[in-house]
Design an enzyme around this catalytic site. Structure first.
Site, PDB file in Angstrom:
ATOM      1  CE1 TYR A  56      -2.800  -3.222   0.422  1.00  0.00           C
ATOM      2  CE2 TYR A  56      -3.228  -2.642   2.704  1.00  0.00           C
ATOM      3  CZ  TYR A  56      -3.394  -3.490   1.638  1.00  0.00           C
ATOM      4  OH  TYR A  56      -4.177  -4.617   1.790  1.00  0.00           O
ATOM      5  N   PRO A 203     -14.744  -7.116   2.201  1.00  0.00           N
ATOM      6  CG  PRO A 203     -14.831  -6.003   4.245  1.00  0.00           C
ATOM      7  CD  PRO A 203     -13.969  -6.183   3.027  1.00  0.00           C
TER       8      PRO A 203
END
Length: 280
Positions: A56, A203
């Site tokens: 990231y 999710p």
């Protein structure tokens, strides 16, 4: 009512509903200031599990979290991932699980996060060009040296999880999983049987319109948002699931965390369960 906490590795307590930091802007300016505010608000609201990775931003996300949260409040766990590097022919990102690379990435993560030990360190992906035993063996050695506390894996099959567990204790698995994408249901089942934390990435994701309509209907009945329904379903689906929804907006963060208080009825869960057939 499902428990709101989980013991990673059997001894590290975290709130099950965590925060994924991947989407936080790390560049200078208002975006970074907003990211710092979001990370701090997450902790204010009781989040104790925050997920990041070297990939990231090449460590920029780790540095951002340290800027926002260090010295870390008691009980806050920042978990990071290694094993992806700019090792391609043109400097592009590729899987790289060579022991020297993993060691260097862990050392740099310790520096960027400003800690002496990373309590949960996850292998971002298994590098097919490096023996699995060398990859998890390196993490096992780093644990013995006191630089990491617990070892996790990401995007693994049941077989790969089993092979890794023959070499080292595995505390967590981070695979793609959500209400409409249950490809890794067998991996979740294996984690549940072994008491291994399962951190679903992505999710919340919507599929075909019919499925979205059913989720929207349950949300309307429950007085909640579709996102909250998806997260509440995850929390109730298995006691080892630790969702880590990400956002760069405080409003979305607060909406996500409120899902912990949403109690779906048995009938609503049954309808949601039928939206995606678990993998055989």
């Amino acid at each position: 009512m499902a428990s709101t906490v989980f013991l990673i590795g059997g001894d590290l307590e975290v709130r099950r509903l965590g925060f994924g930091a991947m989407h936080l802007p790390t560049g200078p300016g208002p975006g970074r200031e907003g990211s710092v505010a979001v990370a701090r608000r997450a902790v204010e609201l009781g989040v104790t599990l925050i997920d990041t990775a070297y990939m990231y931003g090449g460590g920029a996300n780790e540095e951002l979290l340290a800027e926002a949260l260090h010295p870390y409040p008691e009980g806050v766990l920042v978990t990071t991932k290694v094993g992806v590097a700019r090792s391609g022919p043109a400097g592009e990102w590729k899987l790289d699980g060579r022991p020297a690379v993993l060691r260097e990435q862990v050392e740099q993560a310790l520096r960027r996060l400003r800690v002496e030990r990373i309590e949960l360190l996850q292998l971002h992906r298994i590098d097919p060009e490096t023996p699995l035993a060398d990859q998890v063996g390196t993490l096992r050695d780093l644990r013995a040296e006191g630089k990491i506390g617990r070892i996790g894996l990401s995007e693994v099959s049941v077989g790969e999880l089993g092979q890794a567990r023959e070499i080292v204790d595995v505390a967590s698995v981070q695979n793609r999983y959500n209400l409409l994408d249950r490809e890794h249901e067998p991996v979740l089942a294996a984690c549940e049987a072994a008491g291994i934390a399962f951190l679903p990435w992505r999710p919340v994701a919507w599929g075909e319109s019919g499925a979205r309509a059913e989720i929207a209907a349950v949300a309307a009945e429950a007085g909640a948002t579709p996102t909250q329904v998806a997260l509440a379903w995850l929390l109730g689906h298995s006691p080892v699931v630790l969702p880590i929804p990400g956002t760069a907006r405080i409003g979305h963060l607060e909406e996500n965390l409120a899902a912990e208080r949403l109690q779906l009825t048995a009938g609503q869960r049954d309808r949601l369960d039928r939206l995606a057939e678990p993998a055989a």
